[in-house]
Motif scaffolding. Structure first.
Motif, mmCIF file in Angstrom:
data_model
loop_
_atom_site.group_PDB
_atom_site.id
_atom_site.type_symbol
_atom_site.label_atom_id
_atom_site.label_comp_id
_atom_site.label_asym_id
_atom_site.label_seq_id
_atom_site.Cartn_x
_atom_site.Cartn_y
_atom_site.Cartn_z
ATOM 1 N N HIS A 1 5.640 -70.282 -97.796
ATOM 2 C CA HIS A 1 4.244 -70.385 -97.367
ATOM 3 C C HIS A 1 3.933 -71.770 -96.794
ATOM 4 N N ARG A 2 3.069 -71.773 -95.789
ATOM 5 C CA ARG A 2 2.548 -73.035 -95.262
ATOM 6 C C ARG A 2 1.167 -73.329 -95.834
ATOM 7 N N ILE A 3 0.629 -72.411 -96.611
ATOM 8 C CA ILE A 3 -0.606 -72.618 -97.363
ATOM 9 C C ILE A 3 -0.226 -72.853 -98.814
ATOM 10 N N PRO A 4 -1.138 -73.392 -99.638
ATOM 11 C CA PRO A 4 -0.798 -73.587 -101.054
ATOM 12 C C PRO A 4 -0.381 -72.281 -101.717
ATOM 13 N N ALA A 5 0.752 -72.315 -102.420
ATOM 14 C CA ALA A 5 1.286 -71.141 -103.110
ATOM 15 C C ALA A 5 1.547 -71.526 -104.556
#
Length: 329
Positions: free
Chosen positions: A146-150
């Motif tokens: 992921h490039r978003i918070p995971a």
């Protein structure tokens, strides 16, 4: 990310029971939504209340059944998240009690798909800001996809507290049924040792898979005379778990206790898990048991995860420390 606006928590019908339990633990109710089915398998799903300016989460377990596949449930979750984003939500997050497709996180053969990365890209495509998943197959691969918070919601603490209560005065070993799960088993061993004070042994079973053929059977670690916890992230057919249990029995284990976060049971699982190699089975309710499974596995302990998911969600919303919540104590 801290906000004073109330959280809007949605859960499609397939995960309504768990979603309602999470909402209750958050001190609220599930947000209302509509699901409509059309001929040919198409559907529409949308929020039925205003989400403008709010933080919204969509909770869905991606398990498959005869009536709906994991892909169906993923689409429901993504389409609802997209509709919520389009309706003006300030923040949209996804909660995965059970995240399907996480096992295919690397190429093991030429031209293999990286399915976990494709799922991550779909989440971003509908405007999701953050994802959180309970006990994924490989936490590092999940976060890197992921490039978003995971956020990985580990169940190590929950399992450690459960087994520490059962085996406070016993000699214990934690065994991974394959090399890939050794880190998960090591974390449980360390957490158990902190709680019961005695020496907790670690073990790992060698496993090689080519197609549907599994081979290898060497056990590394001392399990003789110990209560052995065989820990995995999920149980599908139960073949891997039963094979590890048999090897531990042959090595002199006093008792063998299967433990897994998720139970997306395949047809063979009930036969394998009812085998005499097992003294107990501990799973969670991230995937609901069918009536047949509940009847066949009456000895199973099912740990509820709603409180953990609710506390993790509140922690994220309040800019708290997930590591403190999940790992310490």
């Amino acid at each position: 990310m801290k906000t004073d606006a109330p959280i809007a928590l949605f859960a499609p019908q397939a995960t309504h029971r768990l979603g309602a339990a999470v909402a209750a633990a958050l001190g609220t109710e599930l947000a209302r939504h509509e699901e409509r089915r059309f001929a040919g398998g198409e559907f529409k799903i949308r929020p039925l209340e205003s989400v403008r300016g709010r933080h919204a989460w969509v909770l869905q377990s991606l398990y498959g059944t005869a009536g709906a596949s994991a892909c169906d449930r993923l689409c429901e979750q993504l389409f609802l998240a997209g509709a919520i984003r389009d309706a003006g939500a300030e923040h949209v997050g996804l909660l995965f009690p059970y995240l399907a497709f996480a096992r295919k996180d690397r190429r093991t053969k030429a031209r293999d798909p990286l399915t976990s990365r494709y799922v991550a890209q779909m989440c971003e495509a509908v405007g999701v800001d953050r994802v959180a998943a309970v006990e994924v197959h490989n936490p590092a691969a999940f976060e890197n996809a992921h490039r978003i918070p995971a956020e990985h919601l580990s169940l190590t603490r929950m399992f450690a507290e459960h087994f520490a209560h059962r085996f406070s005065a016993a000699s214990v070993a934690v065994v991974s049924p394959d090399l890939g799960g050794s880190k998960r088993a090591q974390l449980l061993r360390e957490a158990l040792q902190r709680r019961i004070g005695g020496d907790v042994e670690f073990g790992c079973v060698e496993k090689r898979r080519s197609g549907d053929v599994v081979s290898g059977g060497r056990l590394v670690g001392e399990v003789a005379g110990r209560q052995v916890i065989v820990l995995d992230d999920l149980i599908s057919s139960g073949d891997t778990m039963r094979r590890a249990a048999r090897i531990c029995r042959e090595a002199g284990a006093r008792g063998v206790h299967a433990a897994a976060a998720h139970a997306p049971f395949a047809p063979d699982a009930l036969h394998n898990l009812a085998a005499p190699e097992f003294d107990s089975l501990t799973i969670t309710d991230t995937v609901p048991l069918s009536g047949e499974a509940s009847a066949a596995l009456g000895y199973a302990t099912v740990l509820p995860v709603a409180e953990l998911i609710a506390r993790a969600t509140a922690c994220i919303e309040g800019d708290g420390s997930l590591s403190d919540l999940l790992e310490r104590g």
